[in-house]
Design an enzyme around this catalytic site. Structure first.
Site, PDB file in Angstrom:
ATOM      1  N   SER A 205       0.883  -1.290  -0.304  1.00  0.00           N
ATOM      2  CA  SER A 205      -0.449  -0.238  -0.132  1.00  0.00           C
ATOM      3  C   SER A 205       1.108   1.435   0.192  1.00  0.00           C
ATOM      4  O   SER A 205       1.569   1.499  -0.643  1.00  0.00           O
ATOM      5  CB  SER A 205      -1.112  -0.007   1.057  1.00  0.00           C
ATOM      6  OG  SER A 205      -1.992   1.134   1.485  1.00  0.00           O
ATOM      7  N   GLU A 321      -9.272  -5.188  -4.408  1.00  0.00           N
ATOM      8  CA  GLU A 321      -8.794  -4.404  -3.818  1.00  0.00           C
ATOM      9  C   GLU A 321     -10.288  -3.075  -2.581  1.00  0.00           C
ATOM     10  O   GLU A 321      -8.955  -2.715  -1.720  1.00  0.00           O
ATOM     11  CB  GLU A 321      -7.580  -3.305  -4.763  1.00  0.00           C
ATOM     12  CG  GLU A 321      -6.938  -4.582  -4.656  1.00  0.00           C
ATOM     13  CD  GLU A 321      -5.952  -4.244  -3.839  1.00  0.00           C
ATOM     14  OE1 GLU A 321      -5.271  -4.010  -2.798  1.00  0.00           O
ATOM     15  OE2 GLU A 321      -4.168  -5.169  -4.403  1.00  0.00           O
ATOM     16  N   HIS A 424      -7.730  -5.991   0.526  1.00  0.00           N
ATOM     17  CA  HIS A 424      -6.561  -5.102   0.715  1.00  0.00           C
ATOM     18  C   HIS A 424      -5.469  -5.435   1.586  1.00  0.00           C
ATOM     19  O   HIS A 424      -6.553  -4.970   3.037  1.00  0.00           O
ATOM     20  CB  HIS A 424      -6.666  -3.374   0.171  1.00  0.00           C
ATOM     21  CG  HIS A 424      -5.867  -2.962   0.320  1.00  0.00           C
ATOM     22  ND1 HIS A 424      -4.989  -2.801  -0.039  1.00  0.00           N
ATOM     23  CD2 HIS A 424      -4.845  -1.452   1.255  1.00  0.00           C
ATOM     24  CE1 HIS A 424      -3.878  -1.339  -0.296  1.00  0.00           C
ATOM     25  NE2 HIS A 424      -4.103  -1.103   0.700  1.00  0.00           N
TER      26      HIS A 424
END
Length: 513
Positions: A205, A321, A424
């Site tokens: 990320s 995601e 995610h």
């Protein structure tokens, strides 16, 4: 010592001592035999007059400095429920790193992994159990996690800061911290048994965005030999970077809102007051900047020109995601609602988008909204990084799609429904071999199988620049500029043709406008 007398083995404390450029450290040893050094300073505390300055050198110390507990986490509010810290509180004095090493001496020259945490550049810490380096160290790798400044402390730009800077730059302090940590690794990691010429930088990320940023920066691109990105890049992303003038304007407006009419007044404010003020609704996010120093141009322009670090790249993202509400808000995922949102976002190109994210029926609308939400959030920008580096980087790019959904939660943690895809950040514990540190989920033998497969790929890449190895499904390098082979990581892992290139090529056109 008399002839024939046995030499005494070193004491546990002596075996755990390492001489760095700034002084002697004493860490500890885990039950596995891995030596651990926590809370190691790599730059001076960025406090007082050093708030919003480029990281400064560590002051050397006399005697033995204990390195048995994590340093404080960077200034942040408790934002993400999945974050679990082992650090010593929250402080501006946060520039510490942690080292896990299997080496028994400084002569071993093992490959090195430097991992940057995620958290949207507003949260995260190198002490999080999911990033713990012991599991990678057991595979013959020196593992390092790095703290860096966040939010207003890591990314404030201001005209007075630019004026006082030798480089006429401001913002990007978090990225400069990471760069300073890489220089520390270059100088010191051999003492821990690591090879400074075999450093892999990695992150997830915001940490993955950081990897792409370090690849793009002239300050860092010669400090590592390979790179791993998990879900995120600084290429064609809504996370910035902003032009310096715009970021300075935001910083000036923020200072004025606090009645701070000078940089000195801003530096005099308590850190907690700044943190809380910066987190209020309506305050612009403190994003990375094209400052002319860390970034000499946009990262996308750097990659287009082939001026990035020319290193092998392992990169990918997850199958889910983001969720549909990221795109639709509180509205249900119906064909009509998705069409309205796409029309608002893309205007006269809406029909082109809807062809690739079809929503003719209610059954199609929800997965299409989920896919478009995930692509807009982070998948497209990660694809752009992989695609551009494949075209201009002159090195192999290994692409993955992580598709293993997390299992159900343990009974003690509730009965929330399991996600249909890999959400995610779901892959972190798998990739780094840290499933057992996360007590939220009821991990199954299949989860441990996926983790073993993914971690071996990562470890092979860190060691050799190639993830392939005996007993693993073949992972071909992606071919530049056309449909690539992608490794789909799940209980059954296999390479397959890229599925969604048409989506990303269209989003690429739309982003450029």
């Amino acid at each position: 010592m008399a002839f024939g007398q046995a030499k005494k083995p070193p004491t546990a404390s002596a075996a755990n001592r390492v001489q760095t450029a700034n002084g002697l450290l004493e860490g500890g040893t885990a039950a596995s035999g891995i030596r651990e050094f926590k809370g190691v300073p790599f730059a001076a505390p960025p406090v007082g007059d050093l708030r919003w300055r480029e990281p400064q050198p560590v002051k050397s110390w006399m005697g033995i400095r204990q390195a048995r507990k994590f340093g404080p986490q960077a200034m942040q509010l408790p934002i993400y429920s999945d974050m679990n810290f082992r650090s010593d509180g929250v402080s501006e004095d946060c520039l510490y790193l942690n080292v896990w090493t299997p080496a028994k001496s400084a002569q071993e020259k093992l490959p090195v992994l430097v991992y940057f945490y995620g958290g949207g550049f507003i949260a995260g810490d190198g002490s999080e159990p999911r990033y713990d380096g012991e599991s990678m160290a057991r595979r013959g790798i020196v593992a390092v996690t790095v703290n860096y400044r966040l939010g207003i402390f890591g990314f404030l730009a201001h005209p007075e800061l630019s004026t006082e800077s030798l480089h006429k730059a401001s913002g990007n302090y978090g990225f400069l911290d990471q760069s300073a940590a890489l220089r520390w690794v270059r100088q010191n990691i051999a003492a821990f048994g690591g090879d400074p010429k075999k450093v892999t930088i990695a992150g997830e990320s915001a940490g993955s965005m950081s990897v792409s940023a370090q690849m793009a920066s002239p300050l860092s691109k010669n400090l590592f030999a390979r790179a791993i990105g998990e879900s995120g890049s600084m290429l064609n992303t809504s996370f910035g970077p902003l032009p310096l003038a715009e970021a300075e304007k935001n910083g000036s407006a923020f200072a004025a809102s606090l009645g701070a009419t000078s940089l000195a007044a801003l530096r005099a404010l308590p850190a907690q007051q700044l943190l809380e003020a910066a987190s209020k609704p309506g305050v612009p996010r403190f994003a990375p900047t094209i400052d002319g120093y860390f970034f000499t141009q946009s990262p996308t322009a750097t990659f287009v020109a082939g001026q990035q670090a020319r290193v092998p790249l392992l990169v990918g993202w997850n199958s889910q995601e983001m969720s549909a509400p990221f795109l639709l808000g509180k509205e249900p995922a119906t064909p009509e609602n998705l069409r309205q949102v796409v029309q608002k976002l893309y205007g006269d190109r809406a029909n082109e988008v809807l062809k690739l994210y079809p929503a003719a029926t209610a059954q199609e609308a929800e997965p299409s909204a989920t896919d478009l939400a995930g692509d807009r959030f982070i998948a497209y920008s990660t694809w752009k990084w992989a695609d551009m580096h494949g075209q201009t980087g002159g090195q192999p790019v290994y692409r993955y799609l992580y598709a293993r959904p997390r299992p159900a939660m343990t009974p003690a943690m509730g009965d929330a429904p399991a996600a249909k895809g890999a959400t995610h950040s779901a892959e972190i514990e798998y990739a780094l071999g840290n499933l057992a540190t996360n007590k939220v989920y009821a991990w199954t033998p299949d989860d441990y199988k996926v983790s073993e497969t993914m971690q071996i790929y990562f470890a092979n890449f860190i060691k050799t620049s190639n993830p392939n190895g005996e007993g693993l499904p073949t992972w071909p390098a992606a071919k530049a500029g056309r449909d690539a082979q992608v490794l789909r990581i799940d209980v059954t892992t296999r390479a397959e043709a890229e599925q969604n290139r048409a989506r990303y090529l269209l989003l690429d056109q739309l982003f450029a406008k």
